[in-house]
Design a protein around this motif. Sequence first.
Motif, PDB file in Angstrom:
ATOM      1  N   ASP A   1       0.804  -1.214   0.000  1.00  0.00           N
ATOM      2  CA  ASP A   1       0.000   0.000   0.000  1.00  0.00           C
ATOM      3  C   ASP A   1       0.845   1.275   0.000  1.00  0.00           C
ATOM      4  N   TRP A   2       2.151   1.158  -0.257  1.00  0.00           N
ATOM      5  CA  TRP A   2       3.022   2.333  -0.316  1.00  0.00           C
ATOM      6  C   TRP A   2       3.248   2.677  -1.781  1.00  0.00           C
ATOM      7  N   GLN A   3       2.467   3.600  -2.309  1.00  0.00           N
ATOM      8  CA  GLN A   3       2.536   3.968  -3.720  1.00  0.00           C
ATOM      9  C   GLN A   3       3.382   5.227  -3.874  1.00  0.00           C
TER      10      GLN A   3
END
Length: 232
Positions: free
Chosen positions: A69-71
């Motif tokens: 979830d780290w974009q």
Amino acid sequence: MGALPRRSPRREEPLPNPGSFDELHRLCKDVFPAQMEGVKLVVNKVAHTVHMSALGLPGYHLHAAYAGDWQLSPTEVFPTVVGDMDSSGSLNAQVLLLLAERLRAKAVFQTQQAKFLTWQFDGEYRGDDYTATLTLGNPDLIGESVIMVAHFLQSLTHRLVLGGELVYHRRPGEEGAILTLAGKYSGLVDSNWCVGAVLEKKMPPLPVTLALGAFLNHWRNRFHCGFSITVG
């Protein structure tokens, strides 16, 4: 007479990061469409691929992927794990990690059935206007063999990037190094005398995409064509 208004000094925009060395090669490949031969069916929803061709045996691949979830950008998500296994049990896998804001790591594994063929570890640092990468390929402390690759890219202007690649390999009885210079500007040319084209057609409202491809190599006097069906 009133004094003329003073012009504010023009602020120069900082040079952009040049990206990675792999992206440099990817830009060259993206100029031409991906070649295809035979018949290929891709189902994205369940991550299966079936390929039939007159040049080889039919193949089946199972794909699996995980995205965290780290974009960091529209095309970069961390951590990312991607795997591909064929019908013989051979595996290709990649793991991408973001260790810090500017530091990335990648691990690549390739097996042929139950035997390891390749294991590779990358470390990449991205500065404001440069990128430095160090890669270790198939390190073997017992056999005293290793492949080391160092990349460096520097943005000189907003449109010009220069850099190089240093490859060092060592194994018992053999040792050597190769230096390659690289650059990126505008315009790319294929030197293999290969001409190709791909026609894609979406079939709304169905989630299906058809693609037809034909490629001609003038130098080798070879021609092949194919089509693919993508679902999802």
